[in-house]
Design a protein around this motif. Structure first.
Motif, PDB file in Angstrom:
ATOM      1  N   PHE A 109       0.885  -1.221  -0.130  1.00  0.00           N
ATOM      2  CA  PHE A 109      -0.188  -0.009  -0.015  1.00  0.00           C
ATOM      3  C   PHE A 109       0.946   1.275   0.112  1.00  0.00           C
ATOM      4  CE2 PHE A 109      -1.890   3.513   2.848  1.00  0.00           C
ATOM      5  CZ  PHE A 109      -2.930   3.659   2.226  1.00  0.00           C
ATOM      6  N   ARG A 110       0.564   2.183  -0.804  1.00  0.00           N
ATOM      7  CA  ARG A 110       1.299   3.389  -1.183  1.00  0.00           C
ATOM      8  C   ARG A 110       0.517   4.626  -1.670  1.00  0.00           C
ATOM      9  NH1 ARG A 110       4.384   0.640   1.424  1.00  0.00           N
ATOM     10  NH2 ARG A 110       6.443   0.173   0.837  1.00  0.00           N
ATOM     11  N   GLY A 111       0.922   5.534  -0.990  1.00  0.00           N
ATOM     12  CA  GLY A 111       0.302   6.837  -1.598  1.00  0.00           C
ATOM     13  C   GLY A 111       1.052   7.758  -2.096  1.00  0.00           C
ATOM     14  N   PHE A 112       0.848   8.477  -3.210  1.00  0.00           N
ATOM     15  CA  PHE A 112       1.569   9.377  -4.169  1.00  0.00           C
ATOM     16  C   PHE A 112       0.692  10.702  -4.464  1.00  0.00           C
ATOM     17  CE2 PHE A 112       2.392   5.005  -5.541  1.00  0.00           C
ATOM     18  CZ  PHE A 112       3.717   4.980  -5.324  1.00  0.00           C
ATOM     19  N   PHE A 113       1.476  11.930  -4.325  1.00  0.00           N
ATOM     20  CA  PHE A 113       0.831  12.840  -4.739  1.00  0.00           C
ATOM     21  C   PHE A 113       1.064  13.220  -6.181  1.00  0.00           C
ATOM     22  CE2 PHE A 113       1.409  13.870  -0.024  1.00  0.00           C
ATOM     23  CZ  PHE A 113       0.360  14.507   0.167  1.00  0.00           C
ATOM     24  N   PRO A 114      -0.084  14.120  -6.618  1.00  0.00           N
ATOM     25  CA  PRO A 114       0.114  14.032  -8.183  1.00  0.00           C
ATOM     26  C   PRO A 114       1.347  14.439  -8.753  1.00  0.00           C
ATOM     27  CG  PRO A 114      -2.069  15.133  -7.096  1.00  0.00           C
ATOM     28  CD  PRO A 114      -1.075  14.610  -6.074  1.00  0.00           C
ATOM     29  N   ASN A 115       2.072  15.225  -7.859  1.00  0.00           N
ATOM     30  CA  ASN A 115       3.327  15.806  -8.678  1.00  0.00           C
ATOM     31  C   ASN A 115       4.377  14.704  -8.583  1.00  0.00           C
ATOM     32  OD1 ASN A 115       3.835  15.725  -5.856  1.00  0.00           O
ATOM     33  ND2 ASN A 115       4.601  17.963  -6.041  1.00  0.00           N
ATOM     34  N   GLN A 116       4.244  13.451  -8.032  1.00  0.00           N
ATOM     35  CA  GLN A 116       5.166  12.334  -7.599  1.00  0.00           C
ATOM     36  C   GLN A 116       5.259  11.284  -8.758  1.00  0.00           C
ATOM     37  OE1 GLN A 116       4.053  11.437  -3.420  1.00  0.00           O
ATOM     38  NE2 GLN A 116       6.303  11.820  -3.010  1.00  0.00           N
ATOM     39  N   LYS A 117       5.358  11.612  -9.965  1.00  0.00           N
ATOM     40  CA  LYS A 117       5.419  10.901 -11.144  1.00  0.00           C
ATOM     41  C   LYS A 117       6.471   9.783 -11.084  1.00  0.00           C
ATOM     42  CE  LYS A 117       5.690  10.842 -16.189  1.00  0.00           C
ATOM     43  NZ  LYS A 117       5.720  11.693 -17.382  1.00  0.00           N
ATOM     44  N   TYR A 153      -2.371   8.164 -14.777  1.00  0.00           N
ATOM     45  CA  TYR A 153      -1.683   9.047 -13.789  1.00  0.00           C
ATOM     46  C   TYR A 153      -1.778  10.534 -14.350  1.00  0.00           C
ATOM     47  CZ  TYR A 153       2.197  12.053 -12.111  1.00  0.00           C
ATOM     48  OH  TYR A 153       2.715  13.382 -11.836  1.00  0.00           O
ATOM     49  N   GLY A 154      -1.793  10.682 -15.550  1.00  0.00           N
ATOM     50  CA  GLY A 154      -1.753  12.106 -16.237  1.00  0.00           C
ATOM     51  C   GLY A 154      -3.317  12.573 -15.885  1.00  0.00           C
ATOM     52  N   ASN A 155      -4.431  11.908 -15.932  1.00  0.00           N
ATOM     53  CA  ASN A 155      -5.627  12.096 -15.597  1.00  0.00           C
ATOM     54  C   ASN A 155      -5.916  12.764 -14.209  1.00  0.00           C
ATOM     55  OD1 ASN A 155      -6.599  11.603 -18.173  1.00  0.00           O
ATOM     56  ND2 ASN A 155      -7.237   9.820 -17.757  1.00  0.00           N
ATOM     57  N   ILE A 156      -5.074  11.921 -13.277  1.00  0.00           N
ATOM     58  CA  ILE A 156      -5.171  12.506 -11.818  1.00  0.00           C
ATOM     59  C   ILE A 156      -4.176  13.751 -11.761  1.00  0.00           C
ATOM     60  CG2 ILE A 156      -4.334  11.833  -9.682  1.00  0.00           C
ATOM     61  CD1 ILE A 156      -4.582   8.935 -10.450  1.00  0.00           C
ATOM     62  N   GLU A 157      -3.242  13.869 -12.367  1.00  0.00           N
ATOM     63  CA  GLU A 157      -2.430  14.972 -12.179  1.00  0.00           C
ATOM     64  C   GLU A 157      -2.866  16.360 -12.939  1.00  0.00           C
ATOM     65  OE1 GLU A 157       2.354  16.234 -13.372  1.00  0.00           O
ATOM     66  OE2 GLU A 157       1.263  15.131 -14.658  1.00  0.00           O
ATOM     67  N   LYS A 158      -3.571  15.984 -14.063  1.00  0.00           N
ATOM     68  CA  LYS A 158      -3.913  17.217 -14.736  1.00  0.00           C
ATOM     69  C   LYS A 158      -5.421  17.462 -14.768  1.00  0.00           C
ATOM     70  CE  LYS A 158       0.073  16.934 -17.730  1.00  0.00           C
ATOM     71  NZ  LYS A 158       0.325  16.661 -19.145  1.00  0.00           N
ATOM     72  N   HIS A 159      -6.271  16.553 -14.687  1.00  0.00           N
ATOM     73  CA  HIS A 159      -7.786  16.653 -14.771  1.00  0.00           C
ATOM     74  C   HIS A 159      -8.637  16.234 -13.478  1.00  0.00           C
ATOM     75  CE1 HIS A 159      -6.825  17.531 -19.095  1.00  0.00           C
ATOM     76  NE2 HIS A 159      -5.816  16.626 -18.853  1.00  0.00           N
ATOM     77  N   ALA A 160      -8.186  15.845 -12.513  1.00  0.00           N
ATOM     78  CA  ALA A 160      -8.999  15.293 -11.575  1.00  0.00           C
ATOM     79  C   ALA A 160      -9.309  16.579 -10.595  1.00  0.00           C
ATOM     80  CB  ALA A 160      -8.176  14.413 -10.862  1.00  0.00           C
ATOM     81  N   GLU A 161      -8.613  17.690 -10.853  1.00  0.00           N
ATOM     82  CA  GLU A 161      -9.055  18.888  -9.991  1.00  0.00           C
ATOM     83  C   GLU A 161      -8.881  18.630  -8.505  1.00  0.00           C
ATOM     84  OE1 GLU A 161     -12.713  20.541 -11.028  1.00  0.00           O
ATOM     85  OE2 GLU A 161     -12.387  20.581 -12.932  1.00  0.00           O
ATOM     86  N   THR A 162      -7.665  17.821  -8.122  1.00  0.00           N
ATOM     87  CA  THR A 162      -7.176  17.804  -6.569  1.00  0.00           C
ATOM     88  C   THR A 162      -5.708  17.754  -6.655  1.00  0.00           C
ATOM     89  OG1 THR A 162      -7.476  16.437  -5.130  1.00  0.00           O
ATOM     90  CG2 THR A 162      -7.130  15.194  -7.062  1.00  0.00           C
ATOM     91  N   GLU A 163      -5.450  18.295  -5.520  1.00  0.00           N
ATOM     92  CA  GLU A 163      -4.097  18.088  -4.823  1.00  0.00           C
ATOM     93  C   GLU A 163      -3.809  17.118  -3.962  1.00  0.00           C
ATOM     94  OE1 GLU A 163      -2.480  22.076  -3.694  1.00  0.00           O
ATOM     95  OE2 GLU A 163      -2.696  22.887  -5.859  1.00  0.00           O
TER      96      GLU A 163
END
Length: 291
Positions: A109-117, A153-163
């Motif tokens: 189990f891991r969590g990543f922020f949208p900028n942690q590509k 991942y790109g959808n989460i980073e750019k289009h999911a409107e969340t940090e």
């Protein structure tokens, strides 16, 4: 003194299907009634949870922690007796007998922020595709799958409107010849953006999922949403499966053309603000066709 509330995680065993997601959403909605306290997650009615669904549970708990200022606890003895996978995949910290819980069946189990590509792609390389149960893919097919996962991942980073972070987890099920990998985010989900562009055509969350699965995209800079379409095609061609849960809708490739769910869509009965995608790789299949 911090108040503690006991809430059951589910009313039955929790599997990677609409029933399991409904149970966890019911848990989430019950927790939403409380603020500034500790929720003791109980497993009184639950003797099993698919390990990969820790990605979904982690997303729900994270949102509750920041929006309702909730803390969470679980009884270690109950977890050990009923769902020790929560220790084995790093969802819960281990304080004793660590070696007892170690297993090669888990993807952590891991969590990543949208900028942690880079961190996310390292996880794909070092945990998902390097897992012992994962079919030995050619480099070309693996790169193609990583490209499609990269679009998600790109959808989460750019289009999911969340940090807010997104969460991943996986589990190998030898008896089912399956390795499940789940990604859960806390963005706006499928419906909002698709409906904004296709309001006359797309009026439900289920319709939004089907539109995306068909390879359509709301992004003006690409010809189509190849990520979901490509992953679904690969899994279908290799006896695997895919599930998507967003808003009040769930979609499962296994149920498409069934009597009850001809389009694969079922109701979640509650609303999930975000998106969860589960990939089920068939570990027994020996002929790996490309997308």
């Amino acid at each position: 003194m911090n108040k503690e509330i006991e809430i059951n995680l589910g009313q039955d065993n929790i599997y990677t299907d609409a029933s399991g997601i409904r149970q966890m959403l019911a848990f989430y909605n019950e927790c939403k009634a409380y603020f500034d306290c500790t929720i003791n997650i109980k497993l009184d009615n639950t003797g099993w949870i698919d390990g990969n669904l820790c990605a979904f549970l982690g997303a729900l708990v994270y949102r509750l922690s920041i929006e309702n200022n909730l803390k969470f606890s679980m009884d270690a003895k109950q977890v050990s007796a009923k769902c020790n996978i929560l220790f084995a995949n790093d969802f819960l910290p281990i304080t004793q007998d660590e070696n007892y819980y170690k297993t090669n069946s888990c993807l952590p189990f891991r969590g990543f922020f949208p900028n942690q590509k880079d961190d996310f792609f390292n996880y794909l390389d070092n945990d998902l595709f390097a897992h012992n149960a994962m079919p030995k893919l050619s480099r070309a097919i693996q790169d193609e799958l990583i490209d499609n996962l990269g679009e998600i991942y790109g959808n989460i980073e750019k289009h999911a409107e969340t940090e807010l972070p997104f969460f991943v987890c996986g589990q190998y099920y030898p008896s089912k010849n399956a390795l499940n990998f789940t990604i859960s985010d806390l963005g706006v989900g499928f419906f909002k953006k698709i409906n904004a562009q296709k309001s006359l055509e797309i009026k439900t969350c289920g319709e939004a999922v089907l539109w995306a699965i068909a390879g359509n995209s709301t992004k003006p800079d690409v010809p189509g949403g190849t990520g979901l379409k490509g992953l679904n095609a690969y899994l279908q061609n290799n006896n695997g499966a895919m599930q998507i849960y967003t808003g009040d809708a769930g979609w499962c490739s296994k149920t498409v053309n069934s009597v009850l769910y001809p389009d694969g869509i079922s109701s979640l009965r509650n609303n999930y603000l975000g998106a969860t995608i589960n990939l089920e790789f068939n570990t027994k299949n020996l002929n790996f066709r490309s997308l």
